[in-house]
Each structure stands twice: as structure tokens, then as C-alpha cells.
Design an enzyme around this catalytic site. Structure first.
Site, PDB file in Angstrom:
ATOM      1  N   LYS A 267       0.836  -1.194   0.000  1.00  0.00           N
ATOM      2  CA  LYS A 267       0.000   0.000   0.000  1.00  0.00           C
ATOM      3  C   LYS A 267       0.872   1.245   0.000  1.00  0.00           C
ATOM      4  O   LYS A 267       2.006   1.195   0.481  1.00  0.00           O
ATOM      5  CB  LYS A 267      -0.863   0.024   1.268  1.00  0.00           C
ATOM      6  CG  LYS A 267      -2.040  -0.914   1.277  1.00  0.00           C
ATOM      7  CD  LYS A 267      -2.835  -0.759   2.573  1.00  0.00           C
ATOM      8  CE  LYS A 267      -4.006  -1.722   2.634  1.00  0.00           C
ATOM      9  NZ  LYS A 267      -5.035  -1.472   1.600  1.00  0.00           N
ATOM     10  N   ARG A 341     -10.528 -11.314   1.830  1.00  0.00           N
ATOM     11  CA  ARG A 341     -11.385 -12.354   1.254  1.00  0.00           C
ATOM     12  C   ARG A 341     -10.710 -13.721   1.329  1.00  0.00           C
ATOM     13  O   ARG A 341     -11.385 -14.751   1.387  1.00  0.00           O
ATOM     14  CB  ARG A 341     -11.764 -11.981  -0.188  1.00  0.00           C
ATOM     15  CG  ARG A 341     -10.613 -11.858  -1.127  1.00  0.00           C
ATOM     16  CD  ARG A 341     -10.946 -11.063  -2.396  1.00  0.00           C
ATOM     17  NE  ARG A 341     -10.988  -9.617  -2.151  1.00  0.00           N
ATOM     18  CZ  ARG A 341     -11.271  -8.707  -3.073  1.00  0.00           C
ATOM     19  NH1 ARG A 341     -11.564  -9.059  -4.304  1.00  0.00           N
ATOM     20  NH2 ARG A 341     -11.279  -7.411  -2.766  1.00  0.00           N
TER      21      ARG A 341
HETATM   22  N1  BES Z   1      -8.149  -3.569   4.325  1.00  0.00           N
HETATM   23  C1  BES Z   1      -8.297  -3.140   2.986  1.00  0.00           C
HETATM   24  C2  BES Z   1      -9.596  -2.366   2.748  1.00  0.00           C
HETATM   25  C3  BES Z   1      -9.739  -1.053   3.466  1.00  0.00           C
HETATM   26  C4  BES Z   1      -9.350   0.123   2.855  1.00  0.00           C
HETATM   27  C5  BES Z   1     -10.323  -0.999   4.693  1.00  0.00           C
HETATM   28  C6  BES Z   1      -9.522   1.324   3.495  1.00  0.00           C
HETATM   29  C7  BES Z   1     -10.506   0.205   5.345  1.00  0.00           C
HETATM   30  C8  BES Z   1     -10.114   1.369   4.747  1.00  0.00           C
HETATM   31  C9  BES Z   1      -8.321  -4.355   2.052  1.00  0.00           C
HETATM   32  O1  BES Z   1      -7.567  -5.443   2.456  1.00  0.00           O
HETATM   33  C10 BES Z   1      -7.779  -3.912   0.735  1.00  0.00           C
HETATM   34  O2  BES Z   1      -6.679  -3.463   0.697  1.00  0.00           O
HETATM   35  N2  BES Z   1      -8.596  -4.018  -0.313  1.00  0.00           N
HETATM   36  C11 BES Z   1      -8.202  -3.608  -1.611  1.00  0.00           C
HETATM   37  C12 BES Z   1      -8.752  -4.607  -2.606  1.00  0.00           C
HETATM   38  C13 BES Z   1      -8.263  -4.403  -4.000  1.00  0.00           C
HETATM   39  C14 BES Z   1      -6.786  -4.719  -4.084  1.00  0.00           C
HETATM   40  C15 BES Z   1      -9.041  -5.310  -4.932  1.00  0.00           C
HETATM   41  C16 BES Z   1      -8.789  -2.240  -1.864  1.00  0.00           C
HETATM   42  O3  BES Z   1      -9.888  -1.950  -1.415  1.00  0.00           O
HETATM   43  O4  BES Z   1      -8.113  -1.423  -2.482  1.00  0.00           O
HETATM   44 ZN    ZN Z   2      -5.508  -5.340   1.858  1.00  0.00          ZN
END
Ligand code: BES
Ligand code: ZN
Ligand code: ZN
Length: 498
Positions: A267, A341
């Protein structure tokens, strides 16, 4: 004997008077207090400024010998009740907001003990007080005044106590979510919950699993934890509150990523610290079970929390790697940041072995959920109208709010068209509708007729949207998770499933 100097405070409510621009209408407790002072309170309210509007408050000093500080709070109109447009009970929300504001004012004045007006709904008043006063300062040298609270001028102590328990449940979830990831590791998380359940050992069994995860062949879960030095933990809680020990349980599953760096699909740095709360699903699920146990609710609930960190390293899962979930399905991990997931997939498979009456999983799953609804409501994806009904009803009472989202085939195609494996962990064609794609992925691991996935990414943290929660991790929707199980047993599903 208390030898410290304890300052006592009082919070009293006033309603806006129907049809009168500047009129006020004291609650029962406030009217009683006013009477003992021969009308002094109403007189002061009149001369101290305009009529108290909803959410506003004012403090009076030295008007009563027992209470050096009295906060009067505006409750808005009386008997507003459920508002269809807002999807919540406005009266209850107004009480939570007003009581919280009053308690905080007194806390800032370093008042140690506050008595609180029930304002016509002792449970909501207790929730407002306990939620409003919560502040995470465990790791600071300078702490806010610790305030104890007590019901004032009402006999409904049962509702008050229930409200305190609900709020303490949510505050436990807030504490776990807010705490830094180096303090709340998977192991520390499990130990904290074990400790909280200690007093309820009679009705609760706890399992903390380590090598078991491999024996269970939870390849999806393990693919996420691989990159971390912290061992993964699979936490399993059984609360047996029903007099009928054979009653089919309700199954709650929470995403427990104690830190989500994104893994190899790292990230960006800004706000990455917020990902210490990526175990919000596990926190709200486990806290709701602690609360159900404290309240001795007559229901059976099983809680599952796959707990681990998502970190990059030489051992970490790489984009394009294929892993095998517990149910044998293969998954191409094209983005290691779509890890929630993966851990849920294995937990959901395992959860089916308990023959639950319903399965509800809770997860800070997608940034897309936050984009869609923000902090207004939890997104609910479900295959069951009955389960939706129960969750919705409960969330109106608690003010947590839920909003139903779609489970179209459209989204399923995004994850099933995969180059190397049965499933891809991200949308193949487009990033659009990311919250729905994630839900479609989870659905591939569900065969039960009553399943709901709650995406709580949007409600994870609070700036000032929920006025009775301070800025920080919200612990939403813990109170809804405590409220709705009772409904699933009170109005069991009559819908015949095809
Ligand atoms: N934990 C994150 C989602 C999240 C983002 C929660 C902001 C709370 C605040 C999750 O694991 C994630 O990173 N999801 C990705 C999925 C994508 C790579 C398909 C996302 O939402 O960008
Ligand atoms: Zn994530
Ligand atoms: Zn995550």
C-alpha cells in the site's frame, strides 16, 4: 471510605416545546430537579440564552449542594421515533448525542462522577454516556479524567445496565482497533478476548489454534500470513446461552488482519497506519460475543476470527501465486492486498461444519465500500431476505445503520474468469464496484441459505460523523451484532429455501 475530592456532576435533558419557538419542556428528572430548587433551573435556562437546541448544552455551577456542576442538554423534539429517510430512531440518536455532549463537558471540567437523566430511554442515555466518554489514552502519560456514571431520577436501572453493557462492548472493539499493531498482534488479540471472557467460563469455550490451521488445509488463510514474523492464530469462541443446548447456533466470522501493509502489493505510505484497524471485523464480532455473555443472552453464538498480519518479505505470497483453500478451490492471488477475502474464505468453509442457523461475516474488506457509502452505513450483501430484515431492524434501533448491496452474477463473473485457477482474488475486467466483486468472491465459499457479508471499511473510523463517538476507530457495528441475534431466535425464518 473515599478520601479523594470527588466532584459530582449531573446531566439533565430538555426537549424543544412543540409549536413554540423558544419554549422548553423539561424531562421528568429535570422537572423533579427544578422543583427541589423551586424553579431555579427553568429560570436559569430562560435567562442564560436562547432555548437549547438539539445537541447543544449549557453548564450551571453551584445551584445544588450535591451537584456543583449541572449540564443541561438539548434533546430536540419529543417522540420523534423512527425516521424512514435516515434509517434510524431519531429519538434514541438525539439522546445518545445529547447525553454524550453533557458528559464530555463535565469530563473536561474534571468532574469524577456523573449522574445521568434517562431522558425517557435509559438504555440510549447509558450508551451516550459510556460511548461519549471513551477515549483511547492507554499509551499517554497525561490521561483524561476518569468519569464514573450512574442513572439519575429513574427506576429503569435494567435498561441503563443494558445500555452500559452495549456501549462497553463497542468500546472494547474501539480499544482493539485503535491499539497499535505492535501491541495488538494476533496472539495479543486472542489473549485479550480470552481474558475478557474469563468471568463467563461457565457458558463459554475458547480455542486458540496455531498448527491446527495447517492441519485444516487453510491454504488461503496461510497464504496471507506467510510474509509475517507473527504467527497466525485462528480464534474460535462458543457462547452457549440458550437453555436448549442443541439449538442451532448463529455463526459470526470476523476479518482479523492485525496489520494490512498490502503485502508484496504494498500500500502507499499515507494513512497506512489506519490499517492497524483491519481487524475491525474480528474486534466487533468478538466484542459482541463478550457482551452477549455479559448479558447472559439466551442464544447460542459461535465466533470465528482468522487473525494474522499481511506483510511483505522473502517468504510472502507473490502476485500470480496460486493457493488452495480449505474447500479445495484454487485461487490465483493477483493482488496480495485483497487478503481479507482469502482469510475469510477458509473461515467460512470451516464455519459451515457447525450447521449454523445463519452466517454473518464482518470485514473491513474494501476501500471501494468507503467510496460508495462513506461512514454513513455498513454495506450488507446477503442471499437471505429474512436475515437482511433482522439486521436492518436491529441497526435502526442501535443507530449503526446498514444498507443493502447487490450480489449480481455480473460480479461473480469478475472473479470466476481466471487464467490459472478456479478463482481470481481481484476483479478481472474492472476495478469498478470493488465492494461487490469482493462479496461475489466470498459467496463462492458459502453454501448456507442464510448468509450475510458486512463490509465495514467505510464505518471503520470516525472523524465527527457520529457525534457521540470521538475521533478515532469506531467499533461499529458492535451494538447491532449484540442486538440482532435475539431477533433471529424470536422471529425464526419461515421462508422455505429452494
Ligand atoms: N483492508 C483493505 C480495505 C480497506 C481500505 C479498509 C480502506 C478500510 C479502509 C483491504 O484489504 C484492501 O486493501 N482491499 C483492496 C482490494 C483491492 C486490491 C481489490 C482495496 O480496497 O483497495
Ligand atoms: Zn488489503
Ligand atoms: Zn485488509
Amino acid at each position: 471510605v473515599c478520601v479523594c475530592v470527588c466532584v459530582q456532576g449531573l446531566v439533565l435533558g430538555v426537549f424543544e416545546k412543540e409549536g413554540e419557538e423558544d419554549g422548553l419542556h423539561l424531562t421528568e428528572a429535570a422537572a423533579g430537579f427544578d422543583q427541589t430548587l423551586s424553579g431555579k433551573l427553568s429560570e436559569l435556562l430562560k435567562i442564560s440564552g436562547p432555548a437549547l437546541k438539539q445537541g447543544k448544552s449549557r453548564v450551571f455551577y453551584g445551584i445544588h449542594k450535591d451537584f456543583p456542576c449541572v449540564a443541561v442538554v438539548g434533546l430536540g423534539k419529543n417522540n420523534e421515533g423512527v425516521c424512514g429517510k435516515e434509517n434510524w430512531d431519531t429519538s434514541k440518536e438525539n439522546i445518545r448525542q445529547a447525553v454524550s455532549a453533557g458528559c464530555r463537558l463535565l469530563q473536561d471540567l474534571e468532574v469524577n462522577h456523573v449522574e445521568v437523566d434517562a431522558c425517557g430511554d435509559a438504555q440510549s442515555a447509558a450508551e451516550g454516556a459510556a460511548l461519549g466518554l471513551f477515549h483511547y489514552d492507554q499509551l499517554k502519560s497525561k490521561k483524561k479524567t476518569k468519569v464514573t456514571t450512574q442513572l439519575h431520577g429513574s427506576a429503569d436501572s435494567a435498561s441503563w445496565e443494558k445500555g452500559v453493557a452495549y456501549a462497553e462492548g463497542q468500546n472494547l472493539a474501539r480499544l482493539l482497533m485503535e491499539a497499535p499493531a505492535n501491541h495488538i498482534t494476533p496472539t495479543a488479540f486472542a489473549n485479550t478476548i480470552e481474558e475478557k471472557l474469563g468471568p463467563h467460563a461457565e457458558r463459554v469455550t475458547i480455542n486458540k489454534r496455531f498448527s491446527w490451521i495447517e492441519e485444516q488445509q487453510m491454504g488461503a488463510f496461510l497464504s496471507v500470513s506467510r510474509g509475517s514474523e507473527e504467527p497466525p492464530v485462528f480464534l474460535e469462541l462458543h457462547y452457549n446461552g440458550s437453555p436448549d443446548s442443541k439449538q442451532a447456533p448463529l455463526l459470526l466470522v470476523g476479518k482479523g488482519i492485525t496489520f494490512d501493509s498490502g503485502g508484496i502489493s504494498l500500500k502507499p505510505s499515507p494513512s497506512m497506519d489506519a490499517m492497524r484497524a483491519d481487524m475491525g471485523g474480528a474486534a466487533t464480532v468478538c466484542a459482541s460475543i463478550v457482551t452477549a455473555a455479559a448479558l447472559k443472552l439466551p442464544v447460542n453464538i459461535i465466533g470465528l476470527a482468522p487473525l494474522c498480519e499481511n506483510m511483505p518479505s522473502g517468504k510472502a505470497t507473490k502476485p500470480g501465486d496460486v493457493v488452495r483453500a480449505k474447500n479445495g478451490k484454487t485461487i490465483q492471488v493477483d493482488n496480495t492486498d485483497a487478503e481479507g477475502r482469502l482469510v475469510l474464505a477458509d473461515a467460512l468453509c470451516y464455519g459451515h461444519t457447525f450447521n449454523p442457523r445463519a452466517i454473518v461475516n464482518v470485514a473491513t474488506l474494501t476501500g471501494a465500500m468507503d467510496v460508495a457509502l462513506g461512514s454513513a452505513a455498513t454495506g450488507v450483501f446477503t442471499n437471505s431476505d429474512w436475515l437482511w430484515e433482522q439486521l436492518h431492524k436491529a441497526s435502526v434501533v442501535t443507530g449503526d445503520r446498514v444498507w443493502r448491496m447487490p450480489l449480481f452474477q455480473h460480479y461473480t463473473r469478475q472473479v470466476t474468469d481466471c487464467q490459472l485457477a478456479d478463482l481470481n482474488n481481484i476483479g478481472k475486467y474492472s476495478r469498478s464496484g470493488g465492494a461487490c466483486t469482493a462479496a461475489a468472491f466470498l459467496r463462492e465459499f458459502v453454501t448456507a441459505p442464510h448468509w450475510a457479508h458486512l463490509d465495514i471499511a467505510g464505518v471503520m473510523s470516525n472523524k465527527d460523523e457520529v457525534p457521540y463517538l470521538r475521533k478515532g476507530m469506531s467499533g461499529r457495528p458492535t451494538r447491532t451484532l449484540v442486538e440482532f441475534p435475539m431477533a433471529t431466535f424470536r422471529s425464526p425464518c419461515t421462508q422455505t429455501v429452494s
